[in-house]
Design a protein around this motif. Sequence first.
Motif, PDB file in Angstrom:
ATOM      1  N   UNK A  68      51.683  40.309  -4.760  1.00 29.98           N
ATOM      2  CA  UNK A  68      51.941  40.138  -6.198  1.00 29.98           C
ATOM      3  C   UNK A  68      50.749  40.635  -7.022  1.00 29.98           C
ATOM      4  N   UNK A  69      49.533  40.304  -6.564  1.00 26.92           N
ATOM      5  CA  UNK A  69      48.326  40.686  -7.300  1.00 26.92           C
ATOM      6  C   UNK A  69      48.154  42.213  -7.310  1.00 26.92           C
ATOM      7  N   UNK A  70      48.348  42.842  -6.136  1.00 27.78           N
ATOM      8  CA  UNK A  70      48.169  44.286  -6.067  1.00 27.78           C
ATOM      9  C   UNK A  70      49.226  45.019  -6.887  1.00 27.78           C
ATOM     10  N   UNK A  71      50.427  44.472  -6.892  1.00 30.06           N
ATOM     11  CA  UNK A  71      51.506  45.104  -7.659  1.00 30.06           C
ATOM     12  C   UNK A  71      51.214  45.068  -9.155  1.00 30.06           C
ATOM     13  N   UNK A  72      50.540  44.025  -9.617  1.00 33.85           N
ATOM     14  CA  UNK A  72      50.232  43.872 -11.050  1.00 33.85           C
ATOM     15  C   UNK A  72      48.744  44.071 -11.338  1.00 33.85           C
ATOM     16  N   UNK A  73      48.064  44.830 -10.474  1.00 36.04           N
ATOM     17  CA  UNK A  73      46.601  44.985 -10.599  1.00 36.04           C
ATOM     18  C   UNK A  73      46.207  45.582 -11.946  1.00 36.04           C
ATOM     19  N   UNK A  78      50.371  48.701   0.874  1.00 41.16           N
ATOM     20  CA  UNK A  78      51.352  49.148   1.854  1.00 41.16           C
ATOM     21  C   UNK A  78      51.279  48.305   3.122  1.00 41.16           C
ATOM     22  N   UNK A  79      50.037  48.075   3.600  1.00 40.14           N
ATOM     23  CA  UNK A  79      49.856  47.275   4.808  1.00 40.14           C
ATOM     24  C   UNK A  79      50.358  45.837   4.604  1.00 40.14           C
ATOM     25  N   UNK A  80      50.075  45.285   3.425  1.00 44.77           N
ATOM     26  CA  UNK A  80      50.526  43.915   3.110  1.00 44.77           C
ATOM     27  C   UNK A  80      52.051  43.830   3.116  1.00 44.77           C
ATOM     28  N   UNK A  81      52.682  44.798   2.437  1.00 39.29           N
ATOM     29  CA  UNK A  81      54.149  44.779   2.367  1.00 39.29           C
ATOM     30  C   UNK A  81      54.774  45.039   3.734  1.00 39.29           C
ATOM     31  N   UNK A  82      54.125  45.878   4.549  1.00 44.32           N
ATOM     32  CA  UNK A  82      54.640  46.115   5.902  1.00 44.32           C
ATOM     33  C   UNK A  82      54.593  44.823   6.736  1.00 44.32           C
ATOM     34  N   UNK A  83      53.474  44.090   6.574  1.00 43.55           N
ATOM     35  CA  UNK A  83      53.340  42.824   7.324  1.00 43.55           C
ATOM     36  C   UNK A  83      54.397  41.817   6.875  1.00 43.55           C
TER      37      UNK A  83
END
Length: 556
Positions: free
Chosen positions: A215-220, A297-302
Amino acid sequence: MLTQLYIRHFTLINELDIRFNRGFSVITGETGAGKSIILGAIGLLLGQRADTKSIKAGEDRCTIEAHFDISRYNLRPFFEENDIDYDENDCILRRELTAAGKSRSFINDIPVQLSLMRELGDKLVDIHSQHQNLLLNKEDFQLSVVDVMAENTQLLVDYQTCFKEYQNAKQHFEQLKEEIEKGRENEELLRFQQQELNNAALIDGEQEELEQTSRMMTHAEEIKKRLFFAEDVLNGERNLINDLKQVSKNLAEIIEPYPEISSAIKRLDSCYIELKDIAEDIADKAESIDFDGERLRLTDDRLSTIYSLQQKYHAASVRELIDIKNSLEEQLNHIDHSDETLREAEQQMLSLHEQCKQKGDALSTSRKKAARKIEEEMGKRLIPLGIPNVRFQITLEEKQLSANGIDKVAFMFSANKNAPLQPVSQVASGGEIARVMLSLKAMISGAVKLPTIIFDEIDTGVSGAIAEKMARIMQEMGMNDRQVISITHLPQIAAMGTTHYKVFKEDTKDETISNMLQLSAEERVSEIAQMLSGSDITQEAINNARSLLKQASSTQ
């Protein structure tokens, strides 16, 4: 023993309060007079099911109460175990039924479950009705007779305890065997699932952290923009913090002429320190926020891996997935060690089977010894009862382990010379079965101290001299700290009673009611004379009645 019976608003009885005596008592009355009502009332006190139809028409409730003298029967432990007041001279059982369908049970005025009243009732009264003759068909009844006479209580308890343990061990073995077989069928799938979850390297709580990071990275960009704005207002060109410091300094110039401003200055200084700290914290956070496409990307993949596993294994959280993995590992461990585990369970089962067999053999030996004594005693009892050629034999054949042992029992009977022995219920006439059951009850009563025994027309199918001999047996049973009550249609039995009660119907203007009373000596003569000759009592019947009573009294 039963000392008093009180019945109110039960079936055709309006109100009845009658006392009972020790020894042998008889109850007589015409068919339909209400003898079965008296038995029904006592049956309710012994825990039988209640029916609102039993309440007298027009009444909203009925009450049945019995008083017992239990001073000679060592029942104190029952009352102590169930936290009920104990009065050995006056034990009170009461049952109340309402038209609304409610039933309440009391022992010594303490409300109890019906099952507890039934348990106590079994220790106080045995009602032998005609349908109980059918028990001769039942193997359980026959086996219980043998066990009572063999005094097998402890042997039976030991065996049944062991048998229950054996059953549990057998069930465990069979379930384990089924689980292992099923597990082996699915072993390949189980190993794949366990490996899949193991490779996922799941960590409890990681899902929540990953979702927050995503959520944080998406709204960075938006977060960074708003943090810079806040920093600018507090410590940038606008410099709210510097303005706040200037305000505090400015006000400090008027402290001397206006000391009341001191508290406001202190609060402003505190705000200044807090805002300065907040500004520094926001600046640090603004500096740390930076969009990292690879990290997102890595976070969403996990997260995608976790969501996929949750959907596949119907799990709501990572914790549940870890539990599933542990369960799979346990199942696979069972499979890997299944031969050893199954062998141990089988050994336990076989060991308990052998123990049960040994205890069953001991029980069987005791039963065989008692069976010979029962055969001898039943012969002695039945010959005087008009079966001179009687043969009574108990066969005990071995069977597989069961809840009551390893014996299959049968009571075999023959009343005639050269007639083959056959199961008693198949070859004995109604009168013979009545005599067999009376003999069994008399024999058992000598081994079991039951305070009160009620025979309901056990004389069915007999008459004359045989009826008199049956009465003498009941009379003898009533002499040994026991109370025997016989409901009878036979004058020979009625005359043998120490106390005589009559049940009768009365017609009032509005209803028919049943009643019961204790007969005086002269009333007994009339009642027995009527039993001899019918409604038209003759002088001869009266003389015969007096003769029967005189003859009976000479033996008491």
